[in-house]
Design an enzyme around this catalytic site. Structure first.
Site, PDB file in Angstrom:
ATOM      1  N   CYS A 184       0.826  -1.205   0.000  1.00  0.00           N
ATOM      2  CA  CYS A 184       0.000   0.000   0.000  1.00  0.00           C
ATOM      3  C   CYS A 184       0.863   1.260   0.000  1.00  0.00           C
ATOM      4  CB  CYS A 184      -0.939   0.095   1.194  1.00  0.00           C
ATOM      5  SG  CYS A 184      -1.870  -1.403   1.505  1.00  0.00           S
TER       6      CYS A 184
ATOM      7  N   GLU B 138      15.278 -14.597 -15.570  1.00  0.00           N
ATOM      8  CA  GLU B 138      14.767 -13.224 -15.530  1.00  0.00           C
ATOM      9  C   GLU B 138      13.908 -12.933 -16.761  1.00  0.00           C
ATOM     10  OE1 GLU B 138      14.335 -11.032 -13.414  1.00  0.00           O
ATOM     11  OE2 GLU B 138      14.160  -9.164 -14.510  1.00  0.00           O
TER      12      GLU B 138
ATOM     13  N   HIS C 288      15.875 -33.099 -18.892  1.00  0.00           N
ATOM     14  CA  HIS C 288      15.378 -33.811 -17.715  1.00  0.00           C
ATOM     15  C   HIS C 288      13.936 -33.437 -17.394  1.00  0.00           C
ATOM     16  CE1 HIS C 288      19.369 -35.369 -17.072  1.00  0.00           C
ATOM     17  NE2 HIS C 288      19.847 -34.140 -17.173  1.00  0.00           N
TER      18      HIS C 288
ATOM     19  N   LYS D 172      10.002 -11.827 -16.534  1.00  0.00           N
ATOM     20  CA  LYS D 172       9.482 -10.592 -17.150  1.00  0.00           C
ATOM     21  C   LYS D 172       8.251 -10.910 -17.977  1.00  0.00           C
ATOM     22  CE  LYS D 172      10.829  -8.262 -15.354  1.00  0.00           C
ATOM     23  NZ  LYS D 172      11.692  -8.150 -14.250  1.00  0.00           N
TER      24      LYS D 172
ATOM     25  N   ARG E  28       2.900   0.637  -5.435  1.00  0.00           N
ATOM     26  CA  ARG E  28       2.843  -0.117  -4.185  1.00  0.00           C
ATOM     27  C   ARG E  28       1.554  -0.931  -4.058  1.00  0.00           C
ATOM     28  NH1 ARG E  28       6.652   1.657  -0.652  1.00  0.00           N
ATOM     29  NH2 ARG E  28       5.509   0.804   1.099  1.00  0.00           N
TER      30      ARG E  28
ATOM     31  N   GLU F  55       5.208 -11.909 -15.758  1.00  0.00           N
ATOM     32  CA  GLU F  55       4.726 -10.783 -14.940  1.00  0.00           C
ATOM     33  C   GLU F  55       3.812  -9.852 -15.728  1.00  0.00           C
ATOM     34  OE1 GLU F  55       7.835  -9.204 -11.627  1.00  0.00           O
ATOM     35  OE2 GLU F  55       8.555  -9.073 -13.675  1.00  0.00           O
TER      36      GLU F  55
ATOM     37  N   TRP G  26      -2.927  -2.504  -1.612  1.00  0.00           N
ATOM     38  CA  TRP G  26      -2.646  -3.866  -2.086  1.00  0.00           C
ATOM     39  C   TRP G  26      -3.212  -4.768  -1.003  1.00  0.00           C
ATOM     40  CZ3 TRP G  26       0.241  -8.290  -0.788  1.00  0.00           C
ATOM     41  CH2 TRP G  26       0.467  -9.195  -1.839  1.00  0.00           C
TER      42      TRP G  26
ATOM     43  N   LYS H  78       5.026  -3.323  -6.633  1.00  0.00           N
ATOM     44  CA  LYS H  78       6.470  -3.148  -6.799  1.00  0.00           C
ATOM     45  C   LYS H  78       7.220  -3.365  -5.494  1.00  0.00           C
ATOM     46  CE  LYS H  78       9.818  -0.751  -9.311  1.00  0.00           C
ATOM     47  NZ  LYS H  78      10.141  -1.978 -10.025  1.00  0.00           N
TER      48      LYS H  78
ATOM     49  N   ASN I 122      -0.457   1.274   6.067  1.00  0.00           N
ATOM     50  CA  ASN I 122       0.309   0.343   5.227  1.00  0.00           C
ATOM     51  C   ASN I 122       0.973  -0.628   6.195  1.00  0.00           C
ATOM     52  OD1 ASN I 122       3.594   0.801   3.781  1.00  0.00           O
ATOM     53  ND2 ASN I 122       2.222  -0.900   3.535  1.00  0.00           N
ATOM     54  N   GLY I 123       0.683  -1.926   6.036  1.00  0.00           N
ATOM     55  CA  GLY I 123       1.277  -2.915   6.939  1.00  0.00           C
ATOM     56  C   GLY I 123       0.233  -3.915   7.394  1.00  0.00           C
TER      57      GLY I 123
HETATM   58  C1  G6P Z   1       8.246  -7.550  -6.226  1.00  0.00           C
HETATM   59  C2  G6P Z   1       8.472  -6.802  -7.517  1.00  0.00           C
HETATM   60  C3  G6P Z   1       9.690  -7.373  -8.247  1.00  0.00           C
HETATM   61  C4  G6P Z   1      10.896  -7.349  -7.330  1.00  0.00           C
HETATM   62  C5  G6P Z   1      10.630  -8.059  -6.010  1.00  0.00           C
HETATM   63  C6  G6P Z   1      11.753  -7.810  -5.006  1.00  0.00           C
HETATM   64  O1  G6P Z   1       7.842  -8.839  -6.501  1.00  0.00           O
HETATM   65  O2  G6P Z   1       7.323  -6.868  -8.339  1.00  0.00           O
HETATM   66  O3  G6P Z   1       9.948  -6.609  -9.399  1.00  0.00           O
HETATM   67  O4  G6P Z   1      11.973  -7.964  -7.979  1.00  0.00           O
HETATM   68  O5  G6P Z   1       9.434  -7.564  -5.421  1.00  0.00           O
HETATM   69  O6  G6P Z   1      11.757  -6.450  -4.673  1.00  0.00           O
HETATM   70  P1  G6P Z   1      12.998  -5.638  -4.189  1.00  0.00           P
HETATM   71  O7  G6P Z   1      12.501  -4.240  -4.058  1.00  0.00           O
HETATM   72  O8  G6P Z   1      13.398  -6.226  -2.869  1.00  0.00           O
HETATM   73  O9  G6P Z   1      14.077  -5.765  -5.189  1.00  0.00           O
END
Ligand code: G6P
Length: 614
Positions: A2, A487, A510, A491, A27, A494, A75, A609, A101-102
């Protein structure tokens, strides 16, 4: 997670809150809301399911006047993402409003106790329990609001960043935090409270980062007051922000993600700037110097991170073991913290985090600290909780990353970790002078090479058109490029919601090989490495089963070109540095496919994020 933002001063609060919420939408974006106290003294609360744009629509015909207000973008954790559970929440008498937030972990027994005393709740949230508790204490103990907040927070278990306003005192904001971030913007007779500095930056550069268990009281035209929940007065430490406003805007790009992909020549450069001196053939990392003996003599490095940052950690494992010959373990922070790991005083824990707020990474740090390990942070957000919880560290200096899918933060993390591995190797004497020189010259050249890769955008867009309707993707890489494959797959899933898996190319036989048929696109990272020939064999294995090969190769490569259905030709660099080049086309591929599928690339569904919940 949040995002929270609050304002008190002489300006109209609503536009400040809305703009702030738009900046904080990374957030979470399940619901949004604001509470405003109008000059008439009326406290109004507007909130709805959906994004900040839905809130703007919802408030179109409402009274939005008022020079004090709070705003929230959610969130969801406790309670479905609907209108009722959206923040702000009223107290029972509707005199107070709160944003949070929390997570209040003991909200259930607190709620039961309050219900027994006649409190009625509208929502399923833990937050509403907290504001009722504050109201209850204020009424029963006959104390002022700040004291009631302080007393209530002593009863709470969990994490919070909260802001409260009271209809009866329309010049005052009360904020507090523990485990979730809060920044106070100190303007000229006005104040801002927010989850990060982005809603504040255009009004003031003077900020105070609140520490855990601190309560801040700000009143229009008066000095800021901070005390702890244990009732200790604190002197506010006002610092100046370095962030620029332009960094928070799209700057002509359709999406933040695309802007951030295109920023990488600059952001990679910024990660190296001031640290690498080509003339002197030297790397100097201030963060390492502070704890040099501990870091150089570490018996083992343990890397803790989540998501994309964990992938950067995997690249670091290859780099540090290969160049500096020190054992490295890479752990998901969420697993590490709960599995009773073996940690000693000779271990150095590297915590990698873009936001610096990821709850699991923060908890992993605390665990490692309690066992005596030295903690080195690699964070992007300056002043973030993780940056402050570590013993030493290096910022990545990528600038604010707004797109939820991480791009420039990843390459900046890999750059800083490469500098770290090279520093270790140089100081330990595990690398020859000539290899060290080659690699730093190679690293210095990366931003220019990334610029070349970005010129492939239209070709990658064309490929995206061909594969946008695929249901599955496989990404294969080996060695340094295995984390790049992971990665690349992350991407794509996501932001486009296509199922994708990253695999070490040789492991394919495998299991995943069973999935391959003419409908399976397989992205293979096949740039020149020590095991290039082996990757060729893996490509043959896919071809033999009619899979469609999209290969990332070096310019001029003929062998893979003859086998692959499509190739993306990128400039050649040293194998150790190749993740910095090879991850870029995969970012663009995901971006274009997601846009073509009509997905919201900057705010993909269900994600946020900054993940400040466990
Ligand atoms: C969330 C974000 C990712 C990020 C991960 C870790 O899942 O959507 O993009 O890699 O958190 O976040 P950080 O801020 O610790 O790199």
């Amino acid at each position: 997670m949040c995002g929270i933002v609050a304002y008190v001063g002489e300006k109209e609060a609503y536009p400040i809150l809305i703009k702030g919420l738009q900046r904080l939408e990374y957030r979470g974006y399940d619901s949004a809301g604001v509470a405003l106290i109008h000059d008439t003294g009326k406290l109004d609360l507007y909130k709805c399911k959906g994004k900040v744009s839905d809130l703007e629509e919802f408030t179109k015909d409402k009274d939005k006047s008022g020079r004090i207000g709070i705003g929230h973008t959610r969130w969801a954790t406790h309670g479905a993402p609907n209108d009722i559970n959206a923040h702000p929440h009223f107290s029972g008498q509707k005199d107070l409003a709160i944003i949070h937030n929390g997570i209040i972990e003991n909200y259930a027994p607190l709620r039961e106790e309050l219900e027994n005393r006649g409190h009625k709740f509208d929502s399923e949230t833990d937050t509403e329990v907290l504001i009722h508790l504050i109201e209850d204490i204020q009424a029963n103990e006959q104390v002022d609001l700040a004291e009631a907040v302080r007393m209530a927070l002593n009863e709470v278990i969990g994490a919070y960043a909260i802001v409260i306003i009271s209809r009866k005192d329309p010049n005052q904001l009360i904020g507090a935090k523990k485990g979730s971030p809060m920044v106070v913007g100190v303007g000229d007779g006005e104040y801002f409270l927010a989850s990060d500095a982005t809603p504040i930056i255009e009004y003031t550069k003077n900020v105070v980062y609140l520490e855990d268990e601190e309560i801040v009281v700000v009143r229009k035209g008066q000095d800021i007051k901070i005390k702890t929940i244990k009732n200790q007065e604190k002197t506010p430490y006002i610092q100046e922000l370095e962030m620029q406003l332009e960094a928070l805007e799209k700057g002509g790009y359709d999406h933040f993600m695309l802007k951030e992909i295109y920023e990488q020549p600059r952001s990679i450069n910024d990660s190296m700037r001031g640290r690498m001196n080509l003339e002197k053939r030297e790397i100097a990392m201030a963060g390492v110097q502070d704890y040099e003996q501990k870091i150089i003599n570490a018996k083992r490095f343990i890397i803790v991170a989540c998501g994309t940052s964990w992938h950067a950690g995997l690249v670091a494992e290859y780099l540090i073991e290969d160049l500096a010959r020190v054992p490295v373990e890479v752990e998901y922070a969420s697993e590490f913290r709960y599995r009773n790991p073996i940690i000693g005083e000779d271990d150095v824990v590297i915590a990698i985090s873009q936001s610096g707020e990821t709850a699991d990474t923060l908890a992993a740090i605390e665990l490692a600290k309690s066992k005596g390990a030295t903690i080195f942070g690699v964070c992007n957000v300056v002043g973030s909780s993780i940056a402050r919880a570590t013993d030493a560290g290096s910022y990545t200096h990528a600038g604010p990353e707004i797109g939820v899918a991480s791009t420039k933060a990843f390459t900046a993390q890999v750059t800083v970790l490469t500098l770290l591995a090279l520093t270790l190797a140089h100081k330990k004497g595990t690398i020859t002078e000539s290899r060290f020189n080659q690699l730093i010259v190679g690293l210095d050249n990366i931003p220019k090479q990334v610029e070349e890769v970005l010129k492939l955008d239209s070709k990658i867009k064309y490929l995206s058109e061909l594969f946008k309707n695929s249901h599955n993707f496989l990404y294969l890489g080996r060695g340094y490029n295995f984390p790049v494959a992971l990665e690349g797959a992350l991407k794509l899933k996501e932001i486009s919601y296509i199922h994708a898996e990253g695999y070490p190319a040789a492991e394919m036989k495998h299991g995943p090989i069973a999935l391959i048929d003419e409908n399976m696109p397989v992205v293979v990272i096949a740039t020149k490495t020590g095991i290039y020939e082996k990757v060729l064999s893996n490509i043959q294995e896919v071809k033999a089963r009619s899979g469609k090969i999209i290969a990332v190769v070096n310019e001029g490569d003929k062998e893979v070109k003859n086998m692959a259905d499509y190739t993306i030709e990128v400039p050649e660099t040293y194998e150790e540095l190749s993740p910095l080049i090879n991850s870029i086309p995969l970012q663009l591929l995901s971006y274009h496919i997601a846009v073509m599928r009509g997905c919201n690339v900057d705010q993909p569904r269900n994600l946020a994020k900054s993940v400040t919940v466990e």
